[in-house]
Design a protein around this motif. Structure first.
Motif, PDB file in Angstrom:
ATOM      1  N   PRO A 137      -7.794   0.367  -3.140  1.00  0.00           N
ATOM      2  CA  PRO A 137      -6.239   0.165  -2.830  1.00  0.00           C
ATOM      3  C   PRO A 137      -5.665   1.389  -3.665  1.00  0.00           C
ATOM      4  O   PRO A 137      -5.897   1.798  -4.966  1.00  0.00           O
ATOM      5  CB  PRO A 137      -6.058  -1.292  -3.583  1.00  0.00           C
ATOM      6  CG  PRO A 137      -7.115  -1.528  -4.413  1.00  0.00           C
ATOM      7  CD  PRO A 137      -8.421  -1.013  -3.924  1.00  0.00           C
TER       8      PRO A 137
ATOM      9  N   PRO B 185       0.908  -1.148  -0.036  1.00  0.00           N
ATOM     10  CA  PRO B 185      -0.070  -0.062  -0.032  1.00  0.00           C
ATOM     11  C   PRO B 185       1.013   1.314   0.138  1.00  0.00           C
ATOM     12  O   PRO B 185       1.861   1.232   0.860  1.00  0.00           O
ATOM     13  CB  PRO B 185      -0.954  -0.323   1.289  1.00  0.00           C
ATOM     14  CG  PRO B 185      -0.825  -1.633   1.550  1.00  0.00           C
ATOM     15  CD  PRO B 185       0.311  -1.938   1.058  1.00  0.00           C
TER      16      PRO B 185
ATOM     17  N   ARG C  56      -7.166  -7.128  -4.678  1.00  0.00           N
ATOM     18  CA  ARG C  56      -7.632  -6.350  -3.597  1.00  0.00           C
ATOM     19  C   ARG C  56      -8.742  -5.584  -3.999  1.00  0.00           C
ATOM     20  O   ARG C  56      -9.557  -5.384  -2.895  1.00  0.00           O
ATOM     21  CB  ARG C  56      -6.475  -5.181  -3.256  1.00  0.00           C
ATOM     22  CG  ARG C  56      -5.404  -6.109  -2.445  1.00  0.00           C
ATOM     23  CD  ARG C  56      -4.120  -5.050  -2.347  1.00  0.00           C
ATOM     24  NE  ARG C  56      -2.888  -5.917  -2.019  1.00  0.00           N
ATOM     25  CZ  ARG C  56      -2.067  -5.364  -1.300  1.00  0.00           C
ATOM     26  NH1 ARG C  56      -2.091  -4.208  -0.598  1.00  0.00           N
ATOM     27  NH2 ARG C  56      -1.019  -6.249  -1.112  1.00  0.00           N
TER      28      ARG C  56
ATOM     29  N   TYR D  75      -3.627   2.234  -8.853  1.00  0.00           N
ATOM     30  CA  TYR D  75      -4.814   2.393  -7.845  1.00  0.00           C
ATOM     31  C   TYR D  75      -6.071   2.441  -8.735  1.00  0.00           C
ATOM     32  O   TYR D  75      -6.120   2.180  -9.822  1.00  0.00           O
ATOM     33  CB  TYR D  75      -4.899   3.708  -7.284  1.00  0.00           C
ATOM     34  CG  TYR D  75      -4.897   4.911  -8.307  1.00  0.00           C
ATOM     35  CD1 TYR D  75      -6.026   5.375  -8.404  1.00  0.00           C
ATOM     36  CD2 TYR D  75      -3.794   5.566  -8.567  1.00  0.00           C
ATOM     37  CE1 TYR D  75      -6.412   6.529  -9.326  1.00  0.00           C
ATOM     38  CE2 TYR D  75      -3.891   6.796  -9.297  1.00  0.00           C
ATOM     39  CZ  TYR D  75      -5.050   7.096  -9.937  1.00  0.00           C
ATOM     40  OH  TYR D  75      -5.172   8.273 -10.599  1.00  0.00           O
TER      41      TYR D  75
ATOM     42  N   ARG E 254      -1.943  13.453  -2.248  1.00  0.00           N
ATOM     43  CA  ARG E 254      -2.314  12.983  -0.888  1.00  0.00           C
ATOM     44  C   ARG E 254      -3.952  13.081  -0.765  1.00  0.00           C
ATOM     45  O   ARG E 254      -4.300  12.185  -0.041  1.00  0.00           O
ATOM     46  CB  ARG E 254      -1.844  13.953   0.243  1.00  0.00           C
ATOM     47  CG  ARG E 254      -2.029  13.949   1.578  1.00  0.00           C
ATOM     48  CD  ARG E 254      -1.989  12.612   2.156  1.00  0.00           C
ATOM     49  NE  ARG E 254      -2.258  12.235   3.411  1.00  0.00           N
ATOM     50  CZ  ARG E 254      -1.464  12.362   4.721  1.00  0.00           C
ATOM     51  NH1 ARG E 254      -0.064  12.493   4.733  1.00  0.00           N
ATOM     52  NH2 ARG E 254      -2.178  11.943   5.807  1.00  0.00           N
TER      53      ARG E 254
ATOM     54  N   ALA F  55      -8.546   5.523   0.386  1.00  0.00           N
ATOM     55  CA  ALA F  55      -8.621   4.792   1.497  1.00  0.00           C
ATOM     56  C   ALA F  55      -9.969   4.818   2.124  1.00  0.00           C
ATOM     57  O   ALA F  55     -10.332   4.033   2.541  1.00  0.00           O
ATOM     58  CB  ALA F  55      -7.512   5.362   2.249  1.00  0.00           C
ATOM     59  N   GLY F  56     -10.556   6.216   2.446  1.00  0.00           N
ATOM     60  CA  GLY F  56     -12.087   6.424   2.823  1.00  0.00           C
ATOM     61  C   GLY F  56     -12.983   5.368   2.065  1.00  0.00           C
ATOM     62  O   GLY F  56     -13.988   4.961   2.504  1.00  0.00           O
ATOM     63  N   ARG F  57     -12.724   5.186   0.752  1.00  0.00           N
ATOM     64  CA  ARG F  57     -13.755   4.238   0.120  1.00  0.00           C
ATOM     65  C   ARG F  57     -13.256   2.775   0.035  1.00  0.00           C
ATOM     66  O   ARG F  57     -14.118   2.050  -0.623  1.00  0.00           O
ATOM     67  CB  ARG F  57     -13.696   4.857  -1.518  1.00  0.00           C
ATOM     68  CG  ARG F  57     -14.092   6.230  -1.857  1.00  0.00           C
ATOM     69  CD  ARG F  57     -13.749   6.525  -3.169  1.00  0.00           C
ATOM     70  NE  ARG F  57     -14.100   7.857  -3.580  1.00  0.00           N
ATOM     71  CZ  ARG F  57     -15.185   8.058  -4.104  1.00  0.00           C
ATOM     72  NH1 ARG F  57     -16.498   7.241  -4.226  1.00  0.00           N
ATOM     73  NH2 ARG F  57     -15.688   9.448  -4.230  1.00  0.00           N
ATOM     74  N   GLY F  58     -12.350   2.586   0.754  1.00  0.00           N
ATOM     75  CA  GLY F  58     -11.767   1.189   0.746  1.00  0.00           C
ATOM     76  C   GLY F  58     -11.030   0.693  -0.406  1.00  0.00           C
ATOM     77  O   GLY F  58     -10.907  -0.776  -0.696  1.00  0.00           O
TER      78      GLY F  58
ATOM     79  N   VAL G  90       1.899   5.080   1.125  1.00  0.00           N
ATOM     80  CA  VAL G  90       1.924   5.752   2.238  1.00  0.00           C
ATOM     81  C   VAL G  90       2.338   7.205   1.641  1.00  0.00           C
ATOM     82  O   VAL G  90       2.879   7.432   0.603  1.00  0.00           O
ATOM     83  CB  VAL G  90       2.843   5.205   3.369  1.00  0.00           C
ATOM     84  CG1 VAL G  90       2.415   3.644   3.616  1.00  0.00           C
ATOM     85  CG2 VAL G  90       4.351   5.137   2.863  1.00  0.00           C
TER      86      VAL G  90
ATOM     87  N   LEU H 253      -5.138   9.747  -2.295  1.00  0.00           N
ATOM     88  CA  LEU H 253      -4.718   8.701  -1.459  1.00  0.00           C
ATOM     89  C   LEU H 253      -5.637   8.664  -0.292  1.00  0.00           C
ATOM     90  O   LEU H 253      -6.308   7.416   0.056  1.00  0.00           O
ATOM     91  CB  LEU H 253      -3.223   8.809  -0.866  1.00  0.00           C
ATOM     92  CG  LEU H 253      -2.849   7.864   0.107  1.00  0.00           C
ATOM     93  CD1 LEU H 253      -2.701   6.366  -0.512  1.00  0.00           C
ATOM     94  CD2 LEU H 253      -1.446   8.165   0.918  1.00  0.00           C
ATOM     95  N   ASP H 254      -6.054   9.644   0.503  1.00  0.00           N
ATOM     96  CA  ASP H 254      -6.860   9.805   1.445  1.00  0.00           C
ATOM     97  C   ASP H 254      -8.370   9.394   0.949  1.00  0.00           C
ATOM     98  O   ASP H 254      -9.124   8.517   1.521  1.00  0.00           O
ATOM     99  CB  ASP H 254      -6.846  11.368   2.248  1.00  0.00           C
ATOM    100  CG  ASP H 254      -5.689  11.399   2.882  1.00  0.00           C
ATOM    101  OD1 ASP H 254      -4.826  10.668   3.315  1.00  0.00           O
ATOM    102  OD2 ASP H 254      -5.689  12.553   3.030  1.00  0.00           O
TER     103      ASP H 254
END
Length: 174
Positions: free
Chosen positions: A57, A10, A112, A72, A45, A52-55, A12, A48-49
């Motif tokens: 990858p 994942p 994923r 992604y 960023r 991640a909030g949507r689950g 970062v 990415l956020d």
């Protein structure tokens, strides 16, 4: 000296400068993306956020501590009925192509996304004449789903896009 094997992991926040640099190359020098201005690290960023909030990858290919590529999956379209369909994005550092990294990223992304409950994955591929992205997607079970002629204009030329699609799961009720 042996070349280290890529680790698909994942993304970062510390990876995003490298992600931005990779994508900026393609924005500036190619027609494989229709973006005209490279996103900033802050915009990466936010992406990415959001994912991640949507689950969903956002992965990188880490090659000896360097980000050699990324992938992604984002929403295919904003309308609620499309919520189980994602669009994949894969980019490799220009000096890291042809080493199997795209396949490693796509394999992990498909797995994923299926685990995250996505039902379909769409690839929107700019037709640059290379065929590499189409071949990669075919290897991973994507089928031709359509073609859009002359939908993008960049660097003084009109570009077609090919649409490819792959089922991820079939047991999702929505």
């Amino acid at each position: 000296m042996a070349v280290p094997e890529a680790v698909i992991r994942p993304a970062v926040p510390a990876d995003l400068e490298a992600v931005a640099e990779i994508f900026a190359y393609y924005v500036s020098h190619t027609v494989i993306t229709f973006e005209q201005t490279p996103p900033t690290v802050a915009e990466w960023r936010a992406r990415l956020d959001d994912l991640a909030g949507r689950g969903l990858p956002f992965l990188v290919a880490d090659l000896g501590g360097d980000v050699a590529g990324y992938a992604y999956a984002g929403p295919w379209r904003p309308k609620p009925a499309y919520r189980h369909t994602v669009e994949d994005t894969i980019y490799l550092a220009p000096d890291r192509t042809g080493r199997g990294l795209g396949g490693a990223l796509l394999d992990a992304l498909v797995t994923r996304c299926a685990r995250a409950g996505a039902r379909q994955m769409i690839a929107v591929i700019a037709d640059t004449g290379s065929g590499a992205s189409t071949a990669l997607h075919k290897r991973f079970g994507f089928a031709h789903a359509g073609r859009l002629s002359g939908v993008g204009y960049k660097h003084g030329r009109w570009i077609d896009t090919a649409l490819m699609q792959r089922a991820l799961t079939t047991d999702h009720d929505g």
